[in-house]
Every structure is written in C-alpha cells, then in structure tokens.
Design an enzyme around this catalytic site. Structure first.
Site, PDB file in Angstrom:
ATOM      1  N   ASP A  32      14.813  34.069  21.852  1.00  0.00           N
ATOM      2  CA  ASP A  32      15.289  33.516  23.122  1.00  0.00           C
ATOM      3  C   ASP A  32      15.231  34.636  24.156  1.00  0.00           C
ATOM      4  OD1 ASP A  32      16.493  31.931  25.056  1.00  0.00           O
ATOM      5  OD2 ASP A  32      18.507  32.179  24.242  1.00  0.00           O
ATOM      6  N   PHE A  33      15.351  34.300  25.440  1.00  0.00           N
ATOM      7  CA  PHE A  33      15.316  35.330  26.485  1.00  0.00           C
ATOM      8  C   PHE A  33      16.726  35.717  26.938  1.00  0.00           C
ATOM      9  CE2 PHE A  33      15.254  36.478  31.036  1.00  0.00           C
ATOM     10  CZ  PHE A  33      14.573  37.688  30.932  1.00  0.00           C
ATOM     11  N   ASP A  34      17.393  34.821  27.660  1.00  0.00           N
ATOM     12  CA  ASP A  34      18.708  35.142  28.219  1.00  0.00           C
ATOM     13  C   ASP A  34      19.721  35.393  27.110  1.00  0.00           C
ATOM     14  OD1 ASP A  34      18.534  34.722  31.273  1.00  0.00           O
ATOM     15  OD2 ASP A  34      17.566  32.939  30.473  1.00  0.00           O
ATOM     16  N   ASP A 206      21.276  33.108  21.018  1.00  0.00           N
ATOM     17  CA  ASP A 206      22.685  33.357  21.388  1.00  0.00           C
ATOM     18  C   ASP A 206      23.415  32.105  21.851  1.00  0.00           C
ATOM     19  OD1 ASP A 206      21.266  33.185  23.927  1.00  0.00           O
ATOM     20  OD2 ASP A 206      23.102  33.981  24.819  1.00  0.00           O
TER      21      ASP A 206
END
Length: 268
Positions: A32-34, A206
């Site tokens: 994932d990024f954020d 997350d």
C-alpha cells in the site's frame, strides 16, 4: 538441494526471509502507499514516500519476480511519486487503474462514472463543512475528516445519502469515507489475481481495505500447499489494532518498512 518446506504461521522473520530468498524468482511484493511507504498527512497531496523507499524498492525489484504498489490513489498520483522506478507496477484506485510496462489500463466498467464523480466532488465542496478535504480522483471521491474528526458522522451520513442516490459504493478508511463506482474491484481481488502464478508473496498494509489483501494470501495458501504468503501490518493509532490482528508481523512506521526491506535484501 531440496527446497525448504513451507513455514507455518506464526513464524519467525528469519524463516520468512529464508523461504522468500529461496523462491525469489517466483516471489511478488505488494505495498500500500499511504501509511506504508509514506506517512499519512493532513493534506493527501503533500504525501511523499520516505527517503529510503525509492532505492529499496528498485533494489528489491531486481531480486524478486515482481514488485507492485496497490493503492487507493490514482495511477497519476503514484506515477508522480515513483516516476524514477522502472520495474514497479502500480495499481491505482483499488485496482481500477493499472500501470504496467509504460501503459495505464482502466477498468472499462468504471469509466462511465467519471462525469458523475466530477459533479459529486463539486457538490461535496459546496455542501460539506469547509474543514472536510474533498479529494477528486477521477473515478472516485474521497472525503477526509482528519483535521475535524468531530465531523465523522456528518461525512458518513452525507456519503451514505449520495451512495444511495447514485448507486455508488463506500470505502471507509483512516479518517476518510470514499465514494466509488459499483464495480467489483478491491485490493483482495488484485492480490488474488496477482498471486495466481506466484510461489510466494508479501503484502504490506495499514488500513481496513488491506485486510482483504491479507485474506487473499491466506486463501491462496489454503488451496496451494506450495505457496507462502506473508501479511505485514504497519502500526497506526486509528486502524492499527484490527489490521495488526490480521497480520503475521507489525512494523512501526514507513521508515521501519524501508529499514526492514533493506535488512531483508541482505538475505538474498
């Protein structure tokens, strides 16, 4: 030399890395990024990957079969943050957009919602309190209430009304409600397809949408005794407990993710 038997969960980090290194040629890493590669920020447009991430992802991509970022962000945003990476695939908007080999492919069923999403973003800016940050993503609209958590109920109610009116779906996350097309696509489906021919896969997430990706790894293990999946959570004060409870391992922060990968690369 005979291959090591697939480790069972729970397992040690050393076991996971050893198994992965042995099967590097059939291994995929998903991120994932954020909150995983970048700290979560009040202004989504200000998010940047932590300094060590670009180098470590590029190095990782040279030793395993595939590296991919699977995000709620549009591919255009991800490209702006990772334009120097040559060997990393990008899945934007939960997989509605895919960047692979220099091209963007958009899920055709979602394209008809582009005009409606543009109108919805304008409506949100006009009707919701000014503290709510409206993020228009072409194929979805995210309503961020991070700077005004007391408005969560207001945002959720408005999002629910619009979803009912327009036939949209709501994706909830860390201080955000996102309206998106009623197209069957999520991170779990991306991972299910992405590991179809893999012998090993890791997923770093997350938020609540990442649990579906963890579940996809577990489902693949259940039907393929030769496949090994490693679910890694990144701690946060909002969804951290629930995501960590579904993971094999929890890291403290995006910086810790970069350090963890740097250490892991020494095992190859």
């Amino acid at each position: 030399m005979a291959e090591t038997a697939r480790p069972t969960h729970p397992l040690s980090i050393d076991e996971a890395w050893a198994f992965t290194a042995e099967r590097a040629s059939v291994t995929t890493f998903f991120f994932d990024f954020d909150g995983v590669l970048s700290p979560v920020t009040d202004d989504p447009d200000a998010s940047q990957p932590v300094p060590a991430v670009l180098g470590v992802l590029e190095r990782l991509a040279t030793v395993v079969a595939r590296v991919a970022i699977v995000s709620a962000r549009p591919v255009s945003f991800l490209r702006s943050r990772f334009e120097t990476l040559e060997h990393v695939d990008l899945y934007g908007l939960y997989g509605l957009e895919v960047w692979h080999d220099g091209e963007v492919v958009t899920e055709p069923a979602a394209l008809e919602f582009v005009p409606a999403m543009a109108r919805l973003a304008e409506q949100a800016r006009a009707e919701l309190p000014g503290e709510i940050l409206v993020e228009y993503k072409r194929l979805s609209v995210a309503l961020h209430y991070r700077v005004a958590p007391e408005l969560a109920a207001t945002v959720e109610r408005w999002a629910h009304e619009q979803a009912e009116r327009l036939g949209l779906r709501i994706q909830r996350g860390r201080m955000v409600a996102e309206l998106k097309p009623p197209v069957d696509q999520d991170k779990g489906m991306v991972i299910t397809e992405g590991v179809r021919n893999a012998g090993c896969a890791w997923y770093f997430g997350d938020d609540m949408s990442d649990i579906k990706a963890f579940d996809a790894l577990r489902a693949r293990e259940a039907v393929d005794p030769g496949f090994f999946g490693m679910a890694v959570a990144v701690a946060n004060p909002e969804t951290g407990a629930e995501v960590s409870s579904a993971a094999d391992l929890t890291l403290d922060s995006p910086d810790a993710v970069a350090a963890f990968l740097t250490d892991g690369l020494r095992r190859f």
